[in-house]
Design an enzyme around this catalytic site. Structure first.
Site, PDB file in Angstrom:
ATOM      1  N   ASN A  50       0.704  -1.107   0.035  1.00 47.41           N
ATOM      2  CA  ASN A  50       0.071   0.068   0.125  1.00 47.41           C
ATOM      3  C   ASN A  50       0.707   1.066  -0.072  1.00 47.41           C
ATOM      4  OD1 ASN A  50      -2.193   1.458  -0.031  1.00 47.41           O
ATOM      5  ND2 ASN A  50      -2.736   0.955   2.183  1.00 47.41           N
ATOM      6  N   HIS A  54     -14.482  -4.563  11.168  1.00 48.68           N
ATOM      7  CA  HIS A  54     -14.142  -3.111  12.013  1.00 48.68           C
ATOM      8  C   HIS A  54     -15.410  -2.130  12.087  1.00 48.68           C
ATOM      9  CE1 HIS A  54      -9.813  -3.033   9.885  1.00 48.68           C
ATOM     10  NE2 HIS A  54      -9.870  -4.061  10.483  1.00 48.68           N
ATOM     11  N   ARG A  89     -13.856  -5.165  16.035  1.00 52.64           N
ATOM     12  CA  ARG A  89     -12.933  -4.507  16.412  1.00 52.64           C
ATOM     13  C   ARG A  89     -13.509  -2.974  16.634  1.00 52.64           C
ATOM     14  NH1 ARG A  89      -7.597  -2.073  12.791  1.00 52.64           N
ATOM     15  NH2 ARG A  89      -9.289  -0.360  12.205  1.00 52.64           N
ATOM     16  N   TYR A  92      -6.648   7.551  12.353  1.00 56.47           N
ATOM     17  CA  TYR A  92      -6.773   6.228  12.193  1.00 56.47           C
ATOM     18  C   TYR A  92      -7.885   5.394  12.594  1.00 56.47           C
ATOM     19  CZ  TYR A  92      -6.045   1.363  11.461  1.00 56.47           C
ATOM     20  OH  TYR A  92      -6.291   0.134  11.362  1.00 56.47           O
ATOM     21  N   ASP A 125      -7.251  -1.603  17.823  1.00 55.96           N
ATOM     22  CA  ASP A 125      -5.967  -1.335  17.118  1.00 55.96           C
ATOM     23  C   ASP A 125      -5.374  -0.027  17.767  1.00 55.96           C
ATOM     24  OD1 ASP A 125      -3.602  -1.324  15.588  1.00 55.96           O
ATOM     25  OD2 ASP A 125      -4.837  -1.567  13.484  1.00 55.96           O
ATOM     26  N   HIS A 146      -2.264   0.947  16.614  1.00 55.30           N
ATOM     27  CA  HIS A 146      -1.448   1.399  15.348  1.00 55.30           C
ATOM     28  C   HIS A 146      -0.216   1.983  15.629  1.00 55.30           C
ATOM     29  CE1 HIS A 146      -2.226   2.282  10.842  1.00 55.30           C
ATOM     30  NE2 HIS A 146      -2.773   1.096  11.213  1.00 55.30           N
ATOM     31  N   GLU A 164      -3.933  -4.533  19.703  1.00 51.32           N
ATOM     32  CA  GLU A 164      -3.088  -4.606  18.506  1.00 51.32           C
ATOM     33  C   GLU A 164      -2.044  -3.330  18.265  1.00 51.32           C
ATOM     34  OE1 GLU A 164      -5.215  -4.988  14.871  1.00 51.32           O
ATOM     35  OE2 GLU A 164      -3.350  -4.381  13.934  1.00 51.32           O
ATOM     36  N   GLU A 221       1.804  -6.931  11.632  1.00 46.64           N
ATOM     37  CA  GLU A 221       1.403  -6.562  10.361  1.00 46.64           C
ATOM     38  C   GLU A 221       2.548  -5.939   9.354  1.00 46.64           C
ATOM     39  OE1 GLU A 221      -2.053  -4.120  11.286  1.00 46.64           O
ATOM     40  OE2 GLU A 221      -1.266  -2.348  10.462  1.00 46.64           O
ATOM     41  N   ARG A 250       0.339 -11.366  13.756  1.00 37.87           N
ATOM     42  CA  ARG A 250      -0.446 -10.551  12.951  1.00 37.87           C
ATOM     43  C   ARG A 250       0.266 -10.273  11.421  1.00 37.87           C
ATOM     44  NH1 ARG A 250      -4.855  -8.603  12.088  1.00 37.87           N
ATOM     45  NH2 ARG A 250      -4.586  -6.474  11.768  1.00 37.87           N
ATOM     46  N   HIS A 309      -3.151 -10.340   9.235  1.00 37.31           N
ATOM     47  CA  HIS A 309      -3.658  -9.109   8.741  1.00 37.31           C
ATOM     48  C   HIS A 309      -4.466  -9.292   7.558  1.00 37.31           C
ATOM     49  CE1 HIS A 309      -2.080  -4.866   7.583  1.00 37.31           C
ATOM     50  NE2 HIS A 309      -3.029  -4.770   8.035  1.00 37.31           N
ATOM     51  N   ASP A 366      -6.086  -3.593   1.766  1.00 40.10           N
ATOM     52  CA  ASP A 366      -4.950  -3.339   1.080  1.00 40.10           C
ATOM     53  C   ASP A 366      -3.990  -4.857   0.602  1.00 40.10           C
ATOM     54  OD1 ASP A 366      -4.525  -1.963   3.635  1.00 40.10           O
ATOM     55  OD2 ASP A 366      -2.394  -2.976   3.109  1.00 40.10           O
ATOM     56  N   GLU A 382      -8.693 -11.347  10.527  1.00 46.32           N
ATOM     57  CA  GLU A 382      -9.369 -10.029  10.050  1.00 46.32           C
ATOM     58  C   GLU A 382      -9.975 -10.069   8.724  1.00 46.32           C
ATOM     59  OE1 GLU A 382      -6.294  -6.774   9.553  1.00 46.32           O
ATOM     60  OE2 GLU A 382      -7.681  -5.494  10.038  1.00 46.32           O
ATOM     61  N   TRP A 430       1.911   6.906  12.709  1.00 50.35           N
ATOM     62  CA  TRP A 430       0.369   6.978  12.218  1.00 50.35           C
ATOM     63  C   TRP A 430      -0.333   5.719  12.588  1.00 50.35           C
ATOM     64  CZ3 TRP A 430      -2.013   4.129   8.218  1.00 50.35           C
ATOM     65  CH2 TRP A 430      -3.528   4.599   7.946  1.00 50.35           C
TER      66      TRP A 430
HETATM   67  C1  GCO Z   1      -5.169  -3.409  10.436  1.00 55.08           C
HETATM   68  C2  GCO Z   1      -4.119  -2.461   9.807  1.00 55.08           C
HETATM   69  C3  GCO Z   1      -4.311  -1.751   8.456  1.00 55.08           C
HETATM   70  C4  GCO Z   1      -3.097  -0.730   8.027  1.00 55.08           C
HETATM   71  C5  GCO Z   1      -3.098  -0.874   6.539  1.00 55.08           C
HETATM   72  C6  GCO Z   1      -1.969  -0.106   5.997  1.00 55.08           C
HETATM   73  O1  GCO Z   1      -5.108  -3.509  11.484  1.00 55.08           O
HETATM   74  O2  GCO Z   1      -5.995  -3.626   9.454  1.00 55.08           O
HETATM   75  O3  GCO Z   1      -3.900  -1.579  10.756  1.00 55.08           O
HETATM   76  O4  GCO Z   1      -5.500  -0.804   8.304  1.00 55.08           O
HETATM   77  O5  GCO Z   1      -3.341   0.428   8.607  1.00 55.08           O
HETATM   78  O6  GCO Z   1      -2.894  -2.281   6.048  1.00 55.08           O
HETATM   79  O7  GCO Z   1      -1.918  -0.205   4.864  1.00 55.08           O
HETATM   80 MG    MG Z   2      -3.441  -2.736  12.437  1.00 55.88          MG
END
Ligand code: GCO
Ligand code: MG
Length: 412
Positions: free
Chosen positions: A37, A122, A147, A159, A220, A222, A246, A272, A293, A322, A326, A349, A412
């Site tokens: 991505n 999600h 989630r 996010y 998450d 992040h 996560e 991930e 992940r 994961h 994307d 997920e 991020w």
């Molecule tokens: C998740 C991830 C994604 C990522 C993404 C970035 O837990 O699904 O955090 O949302 O942000 O794959 O390209």
């Molecule tokens: Mg994630």
């Protein structure tokens, strides 16, 4: 049998995808996902310039050997571009092997260990009422694990908050929460860890109050906290019995997780952005996490993902592969097959691809009553409609990024 043709196909239905298509001299085809991505064209160049010439004439049957040849033979190891490119080759070879054997890939990996894979969706909302609506709508669609992400008072956009109606130009996508903004430079979001830490426990208190103690919930973070802040968050979420928290802190420094682990019994999921088993070594052997992940696409494919799952199983750590949008339907199918076969499957997920994506990639995968199944078509069970793919040319797209109030760049 020999590999006769290797083509890299870039298409952008809803979002960009990079697919490798191998064809053998017997006319059997295999697909692999190399989507990274926001950096997609790096994988296209890696494959086109440096991998495709090496594949022509090779025996597609020797998957492990081809994997080692690309990994060791390249000398420069690991990294997301390399590993996503190797992943595409690996998946395509498993696809070919399955089609040749007349079996779905999970059969080749040892057969089914379960009837289906419990998926989590999600749910999100800027405010609590929207979040509740989103949880209910997921439950109506069959999701049994959810989630939870919300806005944070004082922060404009962060996010994980879906435009549940689809982003402009992406109206067919139901739950896309992270605009890899097409045709523009990356979008800036803002961040304040203290405000976030104050807010999240209240969100889970409200969700448990409304939906009761049974519903499996996840969150998450992040990669946005220090280890100490992560420990504090884990501790404050203990009353709400999460399935996992996560990416509570960036895990390049695996030892940092020792501190988090000492202070909280909230289960942890990480990995991930990892692309090799070495990234998990300390986390697994010291039992610092509960779920791995990794995604087949960014981890070198099916071959290493199965090995990672077996390594994790020795320490009672489960899979939590994961599965955002994307990851293409090809990469998603690849890890569903692994999830079916391994004993230590945890949770998968699932974000649901949009209509355009599903018109380019036809899938035998199904989602019923909260469980995913890769289907029983030979191979991975995904076909790519090349003509349809051609209707969606590549579009530049970048993920957003974060800055603190004083302008400092933040995770991020
Ligand atoms: C998740 C991830 C994604 C990522 C993404 C970035 O837990 O699904 O955090 O949302 O942000 O794959 O390209
Ligand atoms: Mg994630």
């Amino acid at each position: 049998m020999k590999i006769d043709k290797a083509e890299v196909i870039v298409t952008s239905p809803d979002r960009n995808f990079v697919t490798l298509k191998l064809t053998t001299d017997d006319g059997v085809t295999g697909l692999g996902d190399a989507t990274l991505n926001g950096r997609e064209l790096a994988c296209v160049a890696y494959l086109d310039e440096h991998v495709v010439p090496l594949l022509i004439g090779r025996d597609p049957a020797n998957i492990e050997d081809t994997w080692q040849f690309l990994y060791r033979g390249g000398y420069w190891r690991r990294g997301p571009v390399t590993m996503a490119s190797i992943a595409a080759v690996d998946m395509a070879l498993w696809d070919i092997k399955g089609k040749t054997a007349g079996m779905p890939v999970y059969q080749l990996l040892g057969g089914a260990s379960r009837r289906g894979l419990m998926a989590y969706g999600h749910a999100s909302g800027k405010e609590i009422p929207e979040l509740f609506d989103s949880i209910r709508s997921h439950q109506e669609s069959g999701y049994r694990s959810i989630r939870v992400q919300t806005g944070v008072p004082g922060l404009e956009s962060i996010y994980g908050i879906a435009s549940n109606h689809g982003l402009p130009g992406n109206e067919g996508v139901r739950y896309d929460h992270e605009p890899a903004q097409r045709g523009a430079l990356p979008m800036q979001e803002d961040w304040d860890t203290r405000a976030y830490l104050r807010h999240v426990p209240d969100v889970f208190e409200a969700v448990r109050g409304e939906f009761g103690p049974e519903l499996p919930l996840l969150h998450d973070a992040h990669h946005r906290m220090t280890p100490l802040q992560a420990a504090r968050l884990g501790k404050s979420l203990e009353p709400y019995d999460l399935v996992w928290l996560e990416d509570c802190t960036p895990a390049e420094n695996q030892e940092a997780l020792r501190l988090v682990r000492r202070h909280t019994t909230t289960p942890l999921a990480i990995g991930e952005v990892f692309n090799a088993a070495w990234d998990f070594q300390t986390l697994i052997t010291e039992q610092l996490i509960d779920y791995v992940r990794a995604a087949s696409t960014h981890f070198g494919g099916i071959t290493p993902l199965k090995k990672l799952a077996d390594f994790a199983a020795m320490y009672q750590i489960k899979s939590g592969f994961h599965g955002p949008t994307d990851i293409s339907p090809v990469g998603f199918a690849a890890q569903l097959h692994v999830g079916m076969a391994i004993h230590n499957f945890g949770l998968q997920e699932y974000m649901e691809h949009g209509e355009k994506t599903n018109s380019v990639f036809r899938q035998s995968m199904r989602f019923t009553d909260g469980y995913l199944h890769p289907g029983d078509a030979p191979g991975l069970g995904v076909d790519l409609d090349v003509n349809e793919a051609g209707n969606y040319p590549y579009a530049t797209a970048y993920l957003p990024y974060n800055r603190l109030a004083d302008g400092t760049m933040h995770d991020w």
